[in-house]
Design a protein around this motif. Structure first.
Motif, short mmCIF file in Angstrom:
data_model
loop_
_atom_site.label_atom_id
_atom_site.label_comp_id
_atom_site.label_asym_id
_atom_site.label_seq_id
_atom_site.Cartn_x
_atom_site.Cartn_y
_atom_site.Cartn_z
N THR A 186 53.86 -54.80 -44.65
CA THR A 186 53.90 -55.44 -44.76
C THR A 186 52.22 -56.24 -44.88
OG1 THR A 186 53.38 -55.93 -42.05
CG2 THR A 186 55.64 -56.99 -43.44
N ALA A 187 51.45 -55.46 -44.42
CA ALA A 187 50.18 -55.32 -44.10
C ALA A 187 49.81 -55.38 -45.85
CB ALA A 187 49.01 -54.43 -43.21
N ARG A 188 49.71 -54.14 -46.40
CA ARG A 188 49.56 -53.75 -47.59
C ARG A 188 49.83 -54.72 -48.42
NH1 ARG A 188 48.89 -47.37 -49.38
NH2 ARG A 188 48.33 -47.55 -47.19
N ILE A 189 51.29 -55.85 -48.34
CA ILE A 189 51.06 -56.98 -49.89
C ILE A 189 50.36 -57.79 -49.01
CG2 ILE A 189 52.95 -55.50 -49.64
CD1 ILE A 189 54.80 -58.04 -48.19
N ALA A 190 49.77 -58.40 -48.42
CA ALA A 190 49.88 -59.57 -47.19
C ALA A 190 48.46 -60.26 -48.14
CB ALA A 190 48.74 -59.43 -46.45
N PRO A 191 47.72 -59.03 -49.45
CA PRO A 191 47.10 -60.12 -49.08
C PRO A 191 47.37 -61.34 -51.01
CG PRO A 191 45.71 -58.22 -49.53
CD PRO A 191 47.24 -58.30 -48.99
N TYR A 192 48.74 -60.62 -51.45
CA TYR A 192 49.44 -61.45 -52.26
C TYR A 192 50.43 -62.14 -52.14
CZ TYR A 192 47.32 -56.87 -54.16
OH TYR A 192 46.86 -55.54 -54.20
N ILE A 193 51.29 -62.36 -50.84
CA ILE A 193 51.26 -63.68 -50.23
C ILE A 193 51.06 -64.73 -50.47
CG2 ILE A 193 53.22 -64.03 -49.38
CD1 ILE A 193 53.38 -61.44 -47.47
N HIS A 194 51.44 -65.31 -51.67
CA HIS A 194 50.82 -66.79 -51.32
C HIS A 194 52.45 -68.01 -51.92
CE1 HIS A 194 50.40 -65.68 -55.83
NE2 HIS A 194 50.05 -66.96 -56.14
N GLY A 195 52.02 -69.21 -51.94
CA GLY A 195 52.88 -70.28 -52.89
C GLY A 195 54.06 -70.02 -52.67
N SER A 196 54.88 -70.22 -53.70
CA SER A 196 56.49 -70.01 -53.06
C SER A 196 57.05 -69.02 -53.56
CB SER A 196 57.06 -71.00 -54.42
OG SER A 196 56.66 -70.61 -55.93
N VAL A 197 57.58 -68.60 -52.42
CA VAL A 197 58.20 -66.73 -52.05
C VAL A 197 59.25 -66.44 -52.36
CG1 VAL A 197 58.21 -64.60 -51.06
CG2 VAL A 197 55.36 -66.66 -51.14
N LEU A 198 60.04 -65.95 -53.07
CA LEU A 198 61.22 -65.19 -53.23
C LEU A 198 61.20 -63.41 -52.71
CD1 LEU A 198 63.93 -65.14 -54.45
CD2 LEU A 198 63.14 -64.31 -56.01
N ASP A 199 61.93 -63.75 -51.30
CA ASP A 199 61.88 -61.65 -50.97
C ASP A 199 63.08 -61.39 -50.92
OD1 ASP A 199 61.75 -60.04 -48.61
OD2 ASP A 199 60.85 -61.15 -47.10
N LEU A 200 63.00 -60.80 -51.83
CA LEU A 200 63.82 -59.60 -52.52
C LEU A 200 64.34 -58.76 -51.24
CD1 LEU A 200 64.27 -59.65 -56.18
CD2 LEU A 200 65.12 -60.78 -54.60
N GLY A 201 65.99 -58.84 -50.63
CA GLY A 201 65.76 -57.58 -49.71
C GLY A 201 65.15 -58.20 -48.22
N CYS A 202 65.21 -59.48 -47.73
CA CYS A 202 64.19 -59.55 -47.01
C CYS A 202 65.05 -59.68 -45.15
CB CYS A 202 64.32 -61.55 -46.85
SG CYS A 202 66.16 -62.13 -46.55
N GLY A 203 65.96 -59.82 -45.01
CA GLY A 203 66.70 -59.47 -43.70
C GLY A 203 66.97 -58.13 -42.52
N SER A 204 66.28 -56.56 -42.71
CA SER A 204 66.47 -56.24 -43.03
C SER A 204 66.13 -56.13 -40.60
CB SER A 204 65.35 -54.86 -42.87
OG SER A 204 64.38 -54.88 -43.10
N HIS A 205 67.47 -55.67 -40.59
CA HIS A 205 67.04 -56.21 -38.78
C HIS A 205 67.58 -57.64 -38.48
CE1 HIS A 205 66.59 -51.95 -39.10
NE2 HIS A 205 65.60 -52.47 -39.73
N GLY A 206 67.74 -58.78 -39.53
CA GLY A 206 67.78 -59.89 -38.75
C GLY A 206 66.85 -60.80 -38.75
N ILE A 207 65.93 -60.32 -39.04
CA ILE A 207 64.47 -60.53 -39.23
C ILE A 207 64.25 -60.54 -40.89
CG2 ILE A 207 62.65 -60.70 -38.09
CD1 ILE A 207 63.73 -58.61 -36.12
N ALA A 208 63.51 -61.97 -40.86
CA ALA A 208 62.41 -61.82 -42.39
C ALA A 208 61.05 -62.06 -41.62
CB ALA A 208 63.25 -63.87 -42.92
N THR A 209 60.70 -60.60 -41.80
CA THR A 209 59.88 -60.37 -41.68
C THR A 209 58.29 -61.19 -42.13
OG1 THR A 209 61.05 -57.65 -41.01
CG2 THR A 209 58.34 -58.17 -40.98
#
Length: 138
Positions: A13-36
């Motif tokens: 998640t630290a490596r992808i942080a600079p790219y996260i913006h706007g409307s986000v679609l997270d495929l495979g989002c819920g490992s361990h029941g948390i949308a990290t």
């Protein structure tokens, strides 16, 4: 949950942080029941939609994050069938678990805004960090 899972999740998640913006679609989002990704970076998002494989996981996530959208889809065969386009589509440690990668990539193209970005990670033995390298080699 594996012993190294929290460390690897944080590193990804630290490596992808600079790219996260706007409307986000997270495929495979819920490992361990948390949308990290949502928990850590929701302030960068105008809206968030998560996709999980199991109905139970999607239901639990909907209960925990009531303002967000969660759906169950088999990403190897199901159409995403979402009524919106996204600025950022995340596929974090996902692609290596799919057999029909051509299918999911065509779905991603359909769901992406024209100026949007797709962010993918996958384990590799060629990285600089020893823990992911060991995990990938296993």
């Amino acid at each position: 949950m594996g012993l190294l899972t929290p460390y690897l999740t944080h590193a990804r998640t630290a490596r992808i942080a600079p790219y996260i913006h706007g409307s986000v679609l997270d495929l495979g989002c819920g490992s361990h029941g948390i949308a990290t990704v949502y928990e850590q970076y929701h302030e960068r998002m105008t809206n968030y939609c998560g996709i999980e494989r199991s109905e139970e996981s999607a239901r639990k996530l909907k209960t925990r994050y009531t303002e967000q959208q969660f759906f169950a889809r088999d990403l190897d065969r199901d159409r995403l069938r979402l009524d919106q386009k996204f600025d950022c589509i995340l596929m974090i440690a996902l692609i290596e678990h799919l057999f029909n990668q051509q299918h999911i990539m065509s779905e991603v193209v359909d769901a992406l805004n024209p100026d949007g970005i797709v962010v993918m990670t996958t384990p590799t033995p060629f990285g600089n960090d020893i823990v992911p390298r060991l995990g990938a080699s296993l």
